[in-house]
Design a protein around this motif. Structure first.
Motif, PDB file in Angstrom:
ATOM      1  N   LYS A 444     -27.187 -38.386   0.435  1.00  0.00           N
ATOM      2  CA  LYS A 444     -26.297 -37.309  -0.005  1.00  0.00           C
ATOM      3  C   LYS A 444     -26.544 -36.993  -1.474  1.00  0.00           C
ATOM      4  O   LYS A 444     -26.641 -37.887  -2.314  1.00  0.00           O
ATOM      5  CB  LYS A 444     -24.845 -37.729   0.213  1.00  0.00           C
ATOM      6  CG  LYS A 444     -23.832 -36.654  -0.148  1.00  0.00           C
ATOM      7  CD  LYS A 444     -22.422 -37.113   0.159  1.00  0.00           C
ATOM      8  CE  LYS A 444     -21.399 -36.033  -0.202  1.00  0.00           C
ATOM      9  NZ  LYS A 444     -20.008 -36.477   0.103  1.00  0.00           N
ATOM     10  N   THR A 495     -25.987 -32.982   2.142  1.00  0.00           N
ATOM     11  CA  THR A 495     -24.523 -33.099   2.182  1.00  0.00           C
ATOM     12  C   THR A 495     -24.053 -34.389   2.839  1.00  0.00           C
ATOM     13  O   THR A 495     -22.850 -34.641   2.890  1.00  0.00           O
ATOM     14  CB  THR A 495     -23.939 -31.908   2.957  1.00  0.00           C
ATOM     15  OG1 THR A 495     -24.507 -31.875   4.277  1.00  0.00           O
ATOM     16  CG2 THR A 495     -24.258 -30.601   2.243  1.00  0.00           C
ATOM     17  N   ASN A 539     -20.997 -23.372   6.963  1.00  0.00           N
ATOM     18  CA  ASN A 539     -20.801 -24.753   6.537  1.00  0.00           C
ATOM     19  C   ASN A 539     -19.859 -24.861   5.348  1.00  0.00           C
ATOM     20  O   ASN A 539     -19.223 -25.889   5.147  1.00  0.00           O
ATOM     21  CB  ASN A 539     -22.149 -25.390   6.162  1.00  0.00           C
ATOM     22  CG  ASN A 539     -23.016 -25.611   7.377  1.00  0.00           C
ATOM     23  OD1 ASN A 539     -22.531 -25.663   8.494  1.00  0.00           O
ATOM     24  ND2 ASN A 539     -24.323 -25.739   7.149  1.00  0.00           N
ATOM     25  N   SER A 540     -19.759 -23.793   4.534  1.00  0.00           N
ATOM     26  CA  SER A 540     -18.905 -23.834   3.352  1.00  0.00           C
ATOM     27  C   SER A 540     -17.465 -23.463   3.645  1.00  0.00           C
ATOM     28  O   SER A 540     -16.600 -23.600   2.786  1.00  0.00           O
ATOM     29  CB  SER A 540     -19.468 -22.896   2.277  1.00  0.00           C
ATOM     30  OG  SER A 540     -19.476 -21.561   2.749  1.00  0.00           O
TER      31      SER A 540
END
Length: 595
Positions: A444, A495, A539-540
């Motif tokens: 990540k 992420t 995804n945001s």
């Protein structure tokens, strides 16, 4: 008259409208398939044949499809009836090919095996029949029967097979009958085939049945070497056959030497001296034992007495040393070629271990390196797959890459709708990597520069407050990291942590390779940028907003009715509303009223 003309025009219009409905339905199905699978070919590539009306049978006749085939054969056995085709009919209907590909035709390889069997009969038994007293007037007809059967096989090879072999001339594969025949008649193979069939058997009437007159039959050695090449190309473990063949060479040299020893003993007189064969026991086994001791130079043989025996023994020693050294060298080459990959793997591993010991690498790291070597070798049979494909032409590398990777890459949502040639170019850039259990594939926050495709094994996506909770487990065929290939402006950071769960084989596509490919496909580049932005936006979004009205629907809303179809419905209504379109128009009104 006016009424009949109106009804006739109405029937024609109804027929035409039915045809339009059918065409609209087919077009809708094709568009739907195109939306589901972009790789479906277009209408231009696969035109639809025009419908043909089925023939109407005359009264008392059957349709052609209902009639039993004329060449079906029914045979009764006990209380059952079986349908079969007699083997004689299949044999009559078989057509021998007008040209044969000597490189890929398995039937030709089988025929070469038959020739090699006939050739071995002559090579092994001509010396035996000449030296040993195994050919007698009582069994001479059996020997001649097999001899002439082998001659027939040689003759069929010349007349049927060799004149039909394809050949390459100026880069073209020649399949013309006349050209193939002329090519064979001009070749060295034809001269040797004719020479090995010299009819020296006519001398039997003058000197008797002497097996040495059949010695030219052994000159068909070119078929033997051709069979070796074709068989090695078919076998998956050709080195096993090479070992067997090399052993057969050694046994044959001992076989010839035993025949020569019996002939020398008979020339000197059986049992005349201590060196010759004494005539006791099985003559072939005793002479073969003597040949083994001589050629392998074991020693312990009786000393020759006469000048003939001394010269014969000296020649045997010289021949034995030369033949045995050649056999050992050839066996070493065969075994070395069979274990070349294993030797390379062992040398690489030894060099790596020596390097780690020199720099005092911790034992835990050394054990993981050794485990990687072991697993990579046993799973792939090589350390780097790219080394195997370097020598192949670009087209063959593409064909192999399509067979291995296309089914996986074509399922990636990011590449749906892209140029197929772009995907082919991308397949050649994929790199295979092996990860050990608990190895981090990506962490990540790090910059993403590659996309991963799982070929075998599983990986786990970790998250949560402690970063160790398993969010999802991805299996073979899954893809992750594809957004990082096209994201820009800092959006290409990982992420989540991805860890290998057990041994995992992954394909990696690097970002720089994809950028080099997209330079030649601007339309696909625009499409990928658009898809990457949508994926980043989805995804945001916060979790509470997901599932709202803004989400993309799985089943899109129904499209509006085409204008041409509306006009067809309106025309049907003006003409009385009869026929399939009339009923469809009435049904649409009901559905509209219900809505």
């Amino acid at each position: 008259r006016i009424g009949s003309a109106t009804s006739l025009s109405s029937a024609v219009i109804n027929t035409r409208l039915q045809e339009l409905v059918r065409l609209f339905k087919e077009r809708t199905e094709k568009v739907k398939e195109k939306l589901i699978d972009p790789d479906v070919t277009s209408d231009d590539e696969s035109p639809v044949a025009s419908p043909v009306a089925a023939p109407v049978p005359a009264p008392g006749e059957e349709l052609e499809g209902d009639k039993p085939l004329g060449d079906d054969h029914y045979c009764e056995m006990l209380c059952c009836t079986f349908k079969s085709r007699p083997w004689l009919d299949r044999l009559k209907s078989y057509q021998f090919p007008s040209s044969i590909d000597p490189l890929t035709n398995l039937m030709y390889v089988l025929w070469l095996f038959v020739i090699v069997v006939a050739w071995n009969w002559n090579c092994w038994l001509i010396p035996v029949r000449w030296a040993f007293p195994y050919q007698t007037p009582a069994n001479i007809h059996y020997w001649l029967l097999v001899d002439y059967l082998c001659d027939l096989i040689y003759l069929l090879d010349i007349l049927i097979f060799q004149t039909r072999l394809q050949f390459v001339q100026g880069g073209d594969i020649i399949t013309d009958k006349k050209a193939m025949k002329e090519n064979y008649l001009r070749s060295q193979r034809f001269k040797m085939d004719v020479l090995c069939l010299l009819p020296l058997d006519f001398f039997y009437f003058k000197v008797g049945v002497n097996p040495l007159l059949r010695f030219p039959r052994c000159l068909k050695y070119m078929a033997f070497f051709e069979f070796n090449n074709r068989l090695e190309a078919i076998l998956t473990k050709a080195y096993i056959y090479r070992v067997i063949r090399t052993t057969a060479y050694l046994l044959y040299s001992l076989h010839v030497n035993s025949c020569l020893y019996y002939w020398a003993s008979a020339y000197e007189g059986l049992g005349s001296t201590t060196w010759v064969y004494d005539g006791e026991g099985n003559s072939y086994i005793r002479c073969y034992y003597w040949a083994v001791k001589t050629l392998i130079t074991i020693g312990g043989l009786p000393d020759p007495k006469t000048l003939f025996e001394i010269i014969f023994q000296l020649l045997n020693y010289f021949t034995g040393v030369f033949a045995f050294s050649v056999m050992i060298g050839q066996m070493r080459d065969v075994v070395g070629a069979a274990t070349a990959g294993q030797t390379y793997y062992r040398s690489c591993m030894d060099s790596t271990i020596k390097y780690m010991n020199f720099y005092k690498i911790p034992k835990t790291v050394q054990n993981r390196v050794k485990t990687w070597y072991e697993y990579t070798w046993h799973s792939q049979g090589m350390l780097d797959e790219s080394e195997l494909l370097v020598q192949l032409p670009d087209k063959m590398r593409l064909d192999i890459a399509i067979d291995v990777n296309y089914n996986i890459v074509s399922k990636v949502a990011l590449f749906q709708g892209c140029d197929r040639q772009m995907i082919f170019d991308m397949l050649k850039r994929l790199r295979s990597v092996v990860y050990l259990p608990n190895d981090y594939v990506c962490k990540k926050g790090e910059i993403g520069r590659e996309m991963y495709i799982i070929q075998a094994g599983q990986v786990q996506v970790l998250g949560g407050p402690d970063g160790k909770s398993v969010l999802v487990t991805l299996k073979a065929g899954s893809v992750f990291g594809e957004i990082s290939l096209l994201a820009a402006g800092g959006g290409n950071r990982r992420t989540a942590n991805v860890v290998a769960h057990g041994f995992a084989n992954l394909f990696i596509l690097e970002k720089k390779d994809l950028n080099e490919i997209l330079v030649h496909y601007p339309e696909s580049q625009k499409l990928l940028r658009k898809k990457a932005k949508k994926m980043l936006k989805s995804n945001s979004k916060p979790k509470e907003e997901k599932g709202g009205a803004g989400d993309p629907v799985i089943i899109p809303p129904k499209a509006a009715t085409p204008k041409l179809f509306k006009a067809a419905l309106a025309a049907t209504g003006r003409m009385g509303g009869k026929g399939p379109l009339g009923r469809l128009r009435w049904r649409l009104k009901e559905l509209k009223a219900m809505q």
